[in-house]
Scaffold this active site. Structure first.
Site, PDB file in Angstrom:
ATOM      1  N   GLN A  65       0.825  -1.218   0.000  1.00 55.46           N
ATOM      2  CA  GLN A  65       0.000   0.000   0.000  1.00 55.46           C
ATOM      3  C   GLN A  65       0.858   1.267   0.000  1.00 55.46           C
ATOM      4  OE1 GLN A  65      -3.058   0.681  -0.594  1.00 55.46           O
ATOM      5  NE2 GLN A  65      -3.711  -1.434  -0.759  1.00 55.46           N
ATOM      6  N   SER A  66       2.047   1.181  -0.590  1.00 51.55           N
ATOM      7  CA  SER A  66       2.967   2.329  -0.558  1.00 51.55           C
ATOM      8  C   SER A  66       2.394   3.564  -1.267  1.00 51.55           C
ATOM      9  CB  SER A  66       4.274   1.906  -1.240  1.00 51.55           C
ATOM     10  OG  SER A  66       5.032   3.037  -1.568  1.00 51.55           O
ATOM     11  N   ASN A  67       2.365   4.671  -0.549  1.00 47.73           N
ATOM     12  CA  ASN A  67       1.952   5.946  -1.157  1.00 47.73           C
ATOM     13  C   ASN A  67       3.013   6.431  -2.141  1.00 47.73           C
ATOM     14  OD1 ASN A  67      -0.495   6.468   0.435  1.00 47.73           O
ATOM     15  ND2 ASN A  67       0.935   6.551   2.162  1.00 47.73           N
TER      16      ASN A  67
END
Ligand SMILES: Cc1ncc(COP(=O)(O)O)c(C=O)c1O
Length: 321
Positions: free
Chosen positions: A69-71
């Site tokens: 879920q890396s921004n």
């Protein structure tokens, strides 16, 4: 240092009137969640410098790494789509729910490589780099969170924006605070404060590792930028509010995010800004913060609310109605 313009800058600073009254401090928010939509949050400030370097080096492919879920990976996907660069994301995680940032990574056309938790992402990035180079590509690796020398310039620039605001509005923030996930945001603000001799307290809240590990990491970034820095004692990272661990939330945390949402109309993310802002407020409540004019940087991350966290929030709201 060269950069390309990718973010909506400068981002606004607003006073949180209700929370200021509630906690007896002047609490302001720098809305770096307003840097964009697909590219929203702190990462795009770093990408302005990293991607400029990639383009200058005539690279045609970007490789970067992060959690599922890396921004940062989502922002990189959006920038690559816009600039017609190939994008390869090495994402670590087990839960294959295609939602939030991961869903957007697919929509934005990135090449996604999902790796088990125990794999070393940086090593895998180098392997992929070599493979792509053999295929005739010209790849460029951006490290986790773009937290290296080049990415950190983005937050030195953010410090200058803050100074301009202070001058215009005749206010002096004596404390600047933010979430610390890979250290680049903190390093840039700390360095701006250091070089301008503005004597502010710069307080970071860890969302994962211990304060000792982060201090080490931040010192290394700072030394890359300037090896004449003599003292690092003012690097201050609080690691007391990591809670259940990186990306995980408990009921008390979610209740706090609901309180901020209802009181100020502001949504924090549960992985970074939520944990850090809750830590800051708890420290104020415990009487550990002597400074009065406080600026917290909202570094974005709204796409990171997972199904489980959304359900927890919904359950609490439902119980109250
Ligand atoms: C929304 C958000 N806030 C804060 C951070 C932490 O910033 P940094 O990695 O520069 O420490 C990150 C990434 O790690 C992030 O995605």
């Amino acid at each position: 240092m060269e950069k390309i313009s990718l973010a909506n800058l400068p981002t606004p600073i607003v006073k949180l009137e209700e929370l200021s009254k509630e906690y007896g401090k002047n609490i302001y928010l720098k809305r770096d969640d307003f840097t964009g939509t697909e590219v929203s949050g702190n990462k795009v400030r770093k990408l302005e410098y990293a991607i400029a370097e990639a383009i200058e080096n005539k690279c045609d492919t970007i490789i970067t790494v992060g959690a599922l879920q890396s921004n940062h990976c989502r922002a990189t996907s959006a920038v690559c789509a816009k600039l017609n660069l190939d994008c390869h994301l090495l994402l670590r995680g087990e839960d294959l729910e295609v939602e939030g940032n991961l869903f957007l990574d697919y929509m934005l056309g990135s090449n996604i490589h999902i790796l088990r938790e125990d794999r070393d992402l940086e090593k895998e990035a180098i392997k992929l780099f070599n493979k792509l180079e053999k295929l005739g590509k010209k790849p460029y690796i951006i490290p986790m969170g773009a937290s290296n020398k080049i990415g950190t310039y983005g937050y030195i620039e953010a410090f200058n924006e803050i100074s301009k605001y202070e001058e215009k509005e005749k206010i002096n923030f004596d404390l600047i605070s933010m979430a610390v996930g890979s250290g680049g945001t903190y390093s840039g603000i700390w360095y701006g404060n250091y070089t301008n001799k503005t004597n502010k307290k710069v307080l970071g809240f860890s969302v994962s590792s211990s304060s000792v590990e982060f201090k080490e990491k931040i010192m290394n970034i700072l030394k890359e930028i300037d090896n004449n820095i003599e003292k690092f004692d003012s690097v201050e990272i609080n690691d007391l509010y990591v809670g259940e661990g990186y990306g995980k939330s408990n009921r008390e945390e979610i209740e706090f995010y609901l309180h901020v949402a209802k009181t100020e109309g502001i949504i924090l993310d549960p992985c970074y800004t939520g944990k850090a802002f809750r830590g800051l407020i708890k420290e104020i409540q415990d009487g550990n913060i002597k400074e009065d004019n406080i600026l917290f940087i909202h570094t974005g991350g709204l796409m990171g609310w997972t199904k489980e966290q959304r359900n927890m929030a919904y359950k609490i709201v439902d119980e109250r109605s």
